[in-house]
Design a protein around this motif. Sequence first.
Motif, mmCIF file in Angstrom:
data_model
loop_
_atom_site.group_PDB
_atom_site.id
_atom_site.type_symbol
_atom_site.label_atom_id
_atom_site.label_comp_id
_atom_site.label_asym_id
_atom_site.label_seq_id
_atom_site.Cartn_x
_atom_site.Cartn_y
_atom_site.Cartn_z
ATOM 1 N N HIS A 1 4.582 -23.099 16.830
ATOM 2 C CA HIS A 1 3.145 -22.784 16.866
ATOM 3 C C HIS A 1 2.341 -24.070 17.020
ATOM 4 N N GLU A 2 2.831 -24.908 17.911
ATOM 5 C CA GLU A 2 2.216 -26.211 18.137
ATOM 6 C C GLU A 2 0.820 -26.092 18.765
ATOM 7 N N ASP A 3 0.502 -24.893 19.287
ATOM 8 C CA ASP A 3 -0.804 -24.689 19.906
ATOM 9 C C ASP A 3 -1.946 -24.777 18.892
ATOM 10 N N VAL A 4 -1.668 -24.505 17.610
ATOM 11 C CA VAL A 4 -2.736 -24.380 16.619
ATOM 12 C C VAL A 4 -3.572 -25.652 16.536
ATOM 13 N N LEU A 5 -2.922 -26.768 16.261
ATOM 14 C CA LEU A 5 -3.666 -28.017 16.124
ATOM 15 C C LEU A 5 -4.176 -28.513 17.476
ATOM 16 N N TRP A 6 -3.371 -28.343 18.520
ATOM 17 C CA TRP A 6 -3.765 -28.828 19.843
ATOM 18 C C TRP A 6 -5.065 -28.175 20.300
ATOM 19 N N THR A 7 -5.119 -26.831 20.287
ATOM 20 C CA THR A 7 -6.295 -26.153 20.824
ATOM 21 C C THR A 7 -7.518 -26.387 19.951
ATOM 22 N N THR A 8 -7.341 -26.406 18.632
ATOM 23 C CA THR A 8 -8.484 -26.674 17.758
ATOM 24 C C THR A 8 -9.032 -28.070 18.024
ATOM 25 N N GLN A 9 -8.130 -29.049 18.113
ATOM 26 C CA GLN A 9 -8.570 -30.416 18.389
ATOM 27 C C GLN A 9 -9.243 -30.515 19.747
ATOM 28 N N ALA A 10 -8.672 -29.851 20.750
ATOM 29 C CA ALA A 10 -9.233 -29.934 22.099
ATOM 30 C C ALA A 10 -10.662 -29.410 22.134
ATOM 31 N N PHE A 11 -10.911 -28.268 21.497
ATOM 32 C CA PHE A 11 -12.266 -27.727 21.495
ATOM 33 C C PHE A 11 -13.222 -28.604 20.675
ATOM 34 N N ARG B 1 2.297 -27.164 7.708
ATOM 35 C CA ARG B 1 1.788 -28.423 8.251
ATOM 36 C C ARG B 1 0.558 -28.203 9.133
ATOM 37 N N ASN B 2 0.511 -27.061 9.817
ATOM 38 C CA ASN B 2 -0.683 -26.745 10.593
ATOM 39 C C ASN B 2 -1.882 -26.540 9.672
ATOM 40 N N ALA B 3 -1.668 -25.848 8.549
ATOM 41 C CA ALA B 3 -2.765 -25.638 7.595
ATOM 42 C C ALA B 3 -3.277 -26.977 7.067
ATOM 43 N N LEU B 4 -2.370 -27.878 6.739
ATOM 44 C CA LEU B 4 -2.773 -29.195 6.242
ATOM 45 C C LEU B 4 -3.514 -29.982 7.323
ATOM 46 N N GLY B 5 -3.055 -29.856 8.572
ATOM 47 C CA GLY B 5 -3.728 -30.539 9.678
ATOM 48 C C GLY B 5 -5.125 -30.008 9.914
ATOM 49 N N LEU B 6 -5.295 -28.690 9.821
ATOM 50 C CA LEU B 6 -6.619 -28.101 9.980
ATOM 51 C C LEU B 6 -7.552 -28.544 8.848
ATOM 52 N N ALA B 7 -6.997 -28.689 7.641
ATOM 53 C CA ALA B 7 -7.815 -29.164 6.517
ATOM 54 C C ALA B 7 -8.347 -30.565 6.812
ATOM 55 N N GLU B 8 -7.524 -31.415 7.397
ATOM 56 C CA GLU B 8 -7.982 -32.760 7.761
ATOM 57 C C GLU B 8 -9.094 -32.690 8.800
ATOM 58 N N MET B 9 -8.955 -31.793 9.776
ATOM 59 C CA MET B 9 -10.000 -31.649 10.793
ATOM 60 C C MET B 9 -11.307 -31.191 10.160
ATOM 61 N N ARG C 1 -11.799 -23.858 7.869
ATOM 62 C CA ARG C 1 -11.088 -23.602 6.608
ATOM 63 C C ARG C 1 -10.710 -22.120 6.486
ATOM 64 N N TRP C 2 -11.573 -21.233 6.975
ATOM 65 C CA TRP C 2 -11.171 -19.820 7.009
ATOM 66 C C TRP C 2 -9.916 -19.651 7.858
ATOM 67 N N GLN C 3 -9.896 -20.329 9.013
ATOM 68 C CA GLN C 3 -8.746 -20.264 9.905
ATOM 69 C C GLN C 3 -7.481 -20.751 9.211
ATOM 70 N N GLY D 1 1.535 -29.576 -0.962
ATOM 71 C CA GLY D 1 0.157 -29.317 -1.369
ATOM 72 C C GLY D 1 -0.482 -28.117 -0.710
ATOM 73 N N LEU D 2 0.342 -27.153 -0.246
ATOM 74 C CA LEU D 2 -0.255 -25.987 0.410
ATOM 75 C C LEU D 2 -1.110 -25.181 -0.545
ATOM 76 N N TYR D 3 -0.606 -24.932 -1.766
ATOM 77 C CA TYR D 3 -1.364 -24.096 -2.706
ATOM 78 C C TYR D 3 -2.739 -24.699 -2.996
ATOM 79 N N SER D 4 -2.777 -25.992 -3.256
ATOM 80 C CA SER D 4 -4.056 -26.627 -3.583
ATOM 81 C C SER D 4 -4.988 -26.647 -2.368
ATOM 82 N N THR D 5 -4.415 -26.843 -1.176
ATOM 83 C CA THR D 5 -5.236 -26.841 0.030
ATOM 84 C C THR D 5 -5.833 -25.458 0.277
ATOM 85 N N LEU D 6 -5.023 -24.429 0.118
ATOM 86 C CA LEU D 6 -5.529 -23.068 0.302
ATOM 87 C C LEU D 6 -6.592 -22.737 -0.741
ATOM 88 N N TRP D 7 -6.348 -23.120 -1.996
ATOM 89 C CA TRP D 7 -7.295 -22.819 -3.068
ATOM 90 C C TRP D 7 -8.646 -23.502 -2.813
#
Length: 322
Positions: A185-195, A236-244, A259-261, A293-299
């Motif tokens: 699912h490598e598209d997740v970070l790529w497409t979000t970053q691209a937009f 790892r995608n969730a953590l990457g989106l949190a950084e974005m 963050r909803w995503q 750190g997924l639980y804390s990131t989601l919370w």
Amino acid sequence: MAVTLSLIVPVYNVAPYLAQCLDSLLAQDLDGVEIIVVDDGATDECPAILASYQEAHPGALTVIRQPNAGLSAARNTGLDKASGQYVAFVDSDDWIEPSYYRRLLELAISQDLDMAHGNAIFHFEGRREDQPIYQDALSTEVMHGREVLRKRLAERTFLHMVWMHLYRREFIEMHGMRFIPGRIHEDVLWTTQAFLLARRVAYDPAQGYFYRQRIRRYSQAASDARFATIIDSSIRNALGLAEMADGLGEDAELAGLIRWQLVDGGLSVFHKLRKIADPEIRRQVHRQCRELGLYSTLWRSATLFSQRRRIARNWLQGLFRR
């Protein structure tokens, strides 16, 4: 002739579908196209099919062969070879109508776009009727990529499909964009970053790319291993989106939508986890969620009580599976 469009096609064990894909690319009514096929260590008839196409169409295909390293690495190899003004990615079990890339390229060049945002069709192989991927009324005016992303996320219609767009190659290289090797699912970070980065984006709602929805069957052991890999990438995608989201500064609205995503995608980890039969793999996944750190990131990112209830429930279940 100058190359205006590079089509990057990773290939791995798709022999029943490869000829249809290649025929559709060779039939594009567009000059100045290079087709870069990356054979990612295929073990079926794909190498023979590619050889036959090279013989039948001299100079039409550039075929690069490499040991199997996954879809992300194959796309990176194609990007390193590409010379076109714009690039697009093609999945080798899909096919494309002859005018699809001409429309997107004409739009991209005429409007000086960083991205031409396309549309496509889900093809279900006869199990049910095909359907457009996007059926909404997004503006066709030139917009900043952030505004396209904002609208799509607000309407819950944003889909991470890297092959549905054209990208200015200079834009990709300027931002050092590459796919993360080994990531599912490598598209997740790529497409979000691209937009987020693209300053000029326009949408063509016409569908012309057929995205094949194959039925895949796995043994239980293979299924467990596959879900474990998908879960690792989802974490790892969730953590990457949190950084974005954290990097968006004062744009609290867009940060909240991202963050909803990430919460929506992160919670899918626990749905997939229930499909794993091996209890040891399940324990490993719960441990990985804690350690990364997924639980804390989601919370921290959740906004709804129902989301936090699910996060807390799965965190407690993980504690009992140590």
